[in-house]
Design a protein around this motif. Sequence first.
Motif, PDB file in Angstrom:
ATOM      1  N   HIS A 217       0.817  -1.205   0.000  1.00 20.82           N
ATOM      2  CA  HIS A 217       0.000   0.000   0.000  1.00 20.82           C
ATOM      3  C   HIS A 217       0.861   1.271   0.000  1.00 20.82           C
ATOM      4  CE1 HIS A 217      -3.864  -1.876   0.285  1.00 20.82           C
ATOM      5  NE2 HIS A 217      -3.645  -2.435   1.463  1.00 20.82           N
ATOM      6  N   GLY A 218       0.203   2.391  -0.266  1.00 19.82           N
ATOM      7  CA  GLY A 218       0.833   3.690  -0.094  1.00 19.82           C
ATOM      8  C   GLY A 218       0.768   4.098   1.375  1.00 19.82           C
ATOM      9  N   PHE A 224       0.301  -6.522   1.530  1.00 21.25           N
ATOM     10  CA  PHE A 224      -1.059  -7.034   1.669  1.00 21.25           C
ATOM     11  C   PHE A 224      -1.353  -8.133   0.663  1.00 21.25           C
ATOM     12  CE2 PHE A 224      -1.338  -3.702  -1.542  1.00 21.25           C
ATOM     13  CZ  PHE A 224      -2.093  -4.305  -2.540  1.00 21.25           C
ATOM     14  N   ALA A 225      -2.353  -8.936   1.021  1.00 18.20           N
ATOM     15  CA  ALA A 225      -3.012  -9.861   0.091  1.00 18.20           C
ATOM     16  C   ALA A 225      -4.430 -10.057   0.604  1.00 18.20           C
ATOM     17  CB  ALA A 225      -2.288 -11.193   0.005  1.00 18.20           C
ATOM     18  N   TYR A 226      -5.404  -9.703  -0.221  1.00 14.31           N
ATOM     19  CA  TYR A 226      -6.814  -9.777   0.153  1.00 14.31           C
ATOM     20  C   TYR A 226      -7.454 -11.036  -0.438  1.00 14.31           C
ATOM     21  CZ  TYR A 226      -6.609  -4.740   1.269  1.00 14.31           C
ATOM     22  OH  TYR A 226      -6.298  -3.507   1.791  1.00 14.31           O
ATOM     23  N   PHE A 227      -8.313 -11.665   0.378  1.00 11.33           N
ATOM     24  CA  PHE A 227      -9.089 -12.809  -0.077  1.00 11.33           C
ATOM     25  C   PHE A 227     -10.545 -12.609   0.319  1.00 11.33           C
ATOM     26  CE2 PHE A 227      -4.820 -14.444   0.116  1.00 11.33           C
ATOM     27  CZ  PHE A 227      -4.751 -15.390  -0.904  1.00 11.33           C
ATOM     28  N   ILE A 228     -11.431 -13.211  -0.445  1.00 13.86           N
ATOM     29  CA  ILE A 228     -12.845 -13.239  -0.079  1.00 13.86           C
ATOM     30  C   ILE A 228     -13.089 -14.561   0.626  1.00 13.86           C
ATOM     31  CG2 ILE A 228     -15.213 -13.200  -0.919  1.00 13.86           C
ATOM     32  CD1 ILE A 228     -14.132 -11.602  -3.354  1.00 13.86           C
ATOM     33  N   ILE A 263      -2.415   0.621  -8.726  1.00 10.99           N
ATOM     34  CA  ILE A 263      -3.203   0.909  -7.528  1.00 10.99           C
ATOM     35  C   ILE A 263      -2.455   0.529  -6.249  1.00 10.99           C
ATOM     36  CG2 ILE A 263      -5.504   0.890  -8.560  1.00 10.99           C
ATOM     37  CD1 ILE A 263      -5.726  -2.052  -7.948  1.00 10.99           C
ATOM     38  N   ASP A 264      -1.159   0.273  -6.357  1.00 10.58           N
ATOM     39  CA  ASP A 264      -0.331   0.094  -5.170  1.00 10.58           C
ATOM     40  C   ASP A 264       1.114   0.347  -5.576  1.00 10.58           C
ATOM     41  OD1 ASP A 264       1.112  -3.001  -4.805  1.00 10.58           O
ATOM     42  OD2 ASP A 264      -0.160  -2.607  -6.526  1.00 10.58           O
ATOM     43  N   GLN A 265       2.045   0.253  -4.619  1.00 12.26           N
ATOM     44  CA  GLN A 265       3.435   0.593  -4.923  1.00 12.26           C
ATOM     45  C   GLN A 265       4.071  -0.360  -5.929  1.00 12.26           C
ATOM     46  OE1 GLN A 265       6.157   1.803  -1.827  1.00 12.26           O
ATOM     47  NE2 GLN A 265       4.501   2.033  -0.333  1.00 12.26           N
ATOM     48  N   TRP A 266       3.696  -1.638  -5.883  1.00 14.75           N
ATOM     49  CA  TRP A 266       4.369  -2.622  -6.722  1.00 14.75           C
ATOM     50  C   TRP A 266       3.741  -2.750  -8.103  1.00 14.75           C
ATOM     51  CZ3 TRP A 266       4.703  -7.059  -2.558  1.00 14.75           C
ATOM     52  CH2 TRP A 266       5.646  -6.696  -1.585  1.00 14.75           C
ATOM     53  N   GLY A 267       2.430  -2.648  -8.183  1.00 14.71           N
ATOM     54  CA  GLY A 267       1.756  -2.720  -9.467  1.00 14.71           C
ATOM     55  C   GLY A 267       1.824  -4.071 -10.145  1.00 14.71           C
TER      56      GLY A 267
END
Length: 302
Positions: A217-218, A224-228, A263-267
Amino acid sequence: MKLRSIELSLPGAAEAAAFLTDIWGMAPAAVEGETHYLRGSGSFPYLIALEESADCYVRSTTFVCTADRLDMLKRSVTAAGLIAAPVVSEDLGGGHGIIVELAEGELLRFLVDSDEVAPIEGHDLPVKLTHVVFNSIDAEMTGHLVEDALGFRVSDRTKGMVFVRCNDSHHSTAFARAGISSLNHIAFEMEDLDAVMRGIGRLRDQNMAPAWGPGRHGPGANVFAYFIAPFGPVIEFSTAVNKVPDDYQAGEPDDWTWPAKRIDQWGMSDKDFDGLRAAEEKFRHRRDWEARSRDVLTEGNI
């Protein structure tokens, strides 16, 4: 003050607990009645409580604090005119304090004298909760409210969120500019980057790909890693959120911009916007306690 836990009500609590222990990587703490308590490797008695219910909703998000801070909260919450009530926790670890309803229904519980437990070994266990994020109809208003009523501090503002801290961690919560009021996601603090990546691998073994991530993130700079989750909400592996000083200057949306399509630092990862949005709408807020007159929190009443 520290973020300790989140308490959810939902159908299929036992199945949700099994996913979080067998696949996500948490440890069972206790089962009391129809509530399953799950812990991490740190000293909190549990990080998430799952209570069997016909409906999905957030029962509370719990912070622990000192007695002096609790006394300050009683006064500031009363002055702000928020709905609140004294509470004696029946959850694992006990404690007593107050529960507060914010303007859009978010339910925050503040406890003192809650028991801690001995840490346990486990490099793939979450250590604690990093943050709990809520969707807001008016995130800017809520950010100002928690500063005035709770003594929290806004750390950064982006086009999507208002990030808020209650100690030196960049954010313990945030309010997404979403147009609805609900749970956005729950973030679990992992020991390090390797633990995050191993967690991604465990879920890929179950044919579950990240809905977003891995990335960095910025604001807060956390990985991070998001899951549902199969039981509904968005859950996150996270690590290495920034620590900030008291005089940290809050950034504004123009300070947090990315190149096109990033949409984040790494892209390096895609984001399932539609899937995440649907999951973020599932857990709304529900007060299951009686509102009391505002002076019930003032000194001498509890």
